[in-house]
Enzyme design. Sequence first.
Site, short mmCIF file in Angstrom:
data_model
loop_
_atom_site.label_atom_id
_atom_site.label_comp_id
_atom_site.label_asym_id
_atom_site.label_seq_id
_atom_site.Cartn_x
_atom_site.Cartn_y
_atom_site.Cartn_z
N ASP A 13 -12.29 -24.93 11.36
CA ASP A 13 -11.48 -24.85 10.13
C ASP A 13 -12.31 -24.84 8.85
O ASP A 13 -11.87 -25.32 7.81
CB ASP A 13 -10.46 -26.01 10.07
CG ASP A 13 -9.52 -25.98 11.26
OD1 ASP A 13 -9.25 -24.89 11.78
OD2 ASP A 13 -9.05 -27.06 11.66
N LYS A 16 -13.51 -19.69 8.12
CA LYS A 16 -14.08 -18.47 8.70
C LYS A 16 -13.21 -17.25 8.46
O LYS A 16 -13.69 -16.18 8.08
CB LYS A 16 -14.29 -18.66 10.23
CG LYS A 16 -15.23 -19.80 10.58
CD LYS A 16 -15.28 -20.05 12.07
CE LYS A 16 -14.04 -20.66 12.67
NZ LYS A 16 -13.72 -22.01 12.23
N GLY A 40 -7.02 -21.01 14.47
CA GLY A 40 -6.06 -20.60 13.45
C GLY A 40 -6.89 -20.20 12.25
O GLY A 40 -7.50 -21.06 11.61
N HIS A 41 -7.00 -18.92 11.99
CA HIS A 41 -7.84 -18.42 10.90
C HIS A 41 -6.95 -17.93 9.77
O HIS A 41 -6.17 -16.99 9.93
CB HIS A 41 -8.77 -17.30 11.41
CG HIS A 41 -9.79 -17.79 12.40
ND1 HIS A 41 -10.72 -16.98 13.00
CD2 HIS A 41 -10.03 -19.04 12.88
CE1 HIS A 41 -11.48 -17.71 13.80
NE2 HIS A 41 -11.07 -18.96 13.75
N GLN A 224 -13.63 -21.88 16.22
CA GLN A 224 -14.01 -23.30 16.27
C GLN A 224 -15.29 -23.51 15.44
O GLN A 224 -15.54 -22.75 14.53
CB GLN A 224 -14.21 -23.78 17.73
CG GLN A 224 -12.91 -23.91 18.51
CD GLN A 224 -12.38 -22.60 19.05
OE1 GLN A 224 -13.06 -21.91 19.77
NE2 GLN A 224 -11.14 -22.27 18.72
#
Length: 423
Positions: A13, A16, A40-41, A224
């Site tokens: 988080d 990215k 979750g990007h 990650q």
Amino acid sequence: MTADLLLGLQWGDEGKGKIVDVLTSKYDIIARFQGGPNAGHTLEFDGIKHVLRTIPSGIFHKTAMNIIGNGVVIDPVVFQKEIEGLAKFNMDIKSKLIISRKAHLILPTHRLLDAASEASKGKAKIGSTLKGIGPTYMDKTGRNGIRVGDIELEDFNERYRVLANKHEEMIKFYDVNIQYNLDEMEKEFFEAIEELKKIEFIDSEEYINQAQRAGKTILCEGAQGSLLDVDFGTYPYVTSSNTTAAGACTGLGIAPNKIKEVYGIFKAYVTRVGSGPFPTELFDEDGETMARVGNEYGSVTGRKRRCGWLDLVALKYAVQINGVTQLMMMKGDILSGFSTLKVCTQYNYKGKAISHFPYNIETENVTPIYKEFKGWQADLTGMTTYDEMPIELKEYIEFIENYIEVPIKIVSVGPDRKQTILK
Ligand code: GDP
Ligand code: IMO
Ligand code: MG
């Protein structure tokens, strides 16, 4: 052409998704190399926020091709929802997204196994996102997995059945109370498989190598963070893939000598979601402020992220393992308003000051040694050049650069694409 690589240096988080989106205009191909829907990007532009899970963060650009590499694990159900979420933006996704035949599939029973494993661990649980990541990678390395390419085989359904039956037996072994309706889950799974089939499956390592020979530019997108790497992270409180640079080689079929720039992303402070050691974690007002102002809630599970001061011992370790050539500092804006900032420069490890990241960083072994900085008060979110930035922030940045011995090239001051300052 060589490929560049972008990855997170902390516990995920870091931002990215935002930076991949910002950089995509410079690349022909964006390729995800590991992880799955545990990621979750987040991307923000034109006042809209998007959260991508399996689809690479270059998808909103007109020309770039997006590849889901062999190192990724795909849950067709989550993938279908992602595609549906993008439908309203009228994009021709099929022409911009391709999937490796060698990527593994997350079955509904993998999710159940994840839940059963976590329930059986009690207090020692990993804090998994419960997306079936661990069990799917276990089947991959155990040589029992089902891959995207298997969908094209006549006996796909039988292969599915054999593995799902085995999983049901394994769930019983855990002896925990997991409620589920497998028939419903399977109906949803097979419907989603039909949607997945609408995207082209490719031999991605061949595609990527051909593209490199043809002079195309490639950006590899990590998921990650380095401290969640299965080998180098805070094991066992990690994810089940190699989130570090080597993961791009195995997860895409890119040779190590074909990787050029390694962009390492870090937050100006540290967050972690899930269990596991976190030496600089804050349990006071400062930590609360970071969580509140930084809106530190997981983009996948909604769980509150744990917050703490920047840890340069851990950051240097991650930079070293990945061979980072350029740093990008995210969320500097969240630190505006603190009178004093702290940065961990060494650990007191079993009574001795050390500067390396040791085998065991549990709190009983490690106490951070901090250097203090004067904070800055100015709001950074509207700034557009490095020159405008407060002197205290510049001192903070220069200290990090000198300590890590790698330049910070981007300073991010807000979630929007435009809030990105080149230094
Ligand atoms: P990722 O998983 O590394 O892509 O990061 P996430 O999207 O899970 O979490 C990063 C969060 O911070 C998202 O909500 C982003 O919109 C937000 N974000 C990214 N960069 C910045 C920044 O510089 N400032 C602020 N305030 N938010 C940011
Ligand atoms: P992005 O790509 C932050 C964490 C989980 C848990 C551990 C194992 O958005 O940075 P898993 O579901 O993989 O079995 O969970 O890893 N985790 C993440 N934390 N960002 C992520 O992805 C994460 N993906 C997994 O919270 O502690
Ligand atoms: Mg995330």
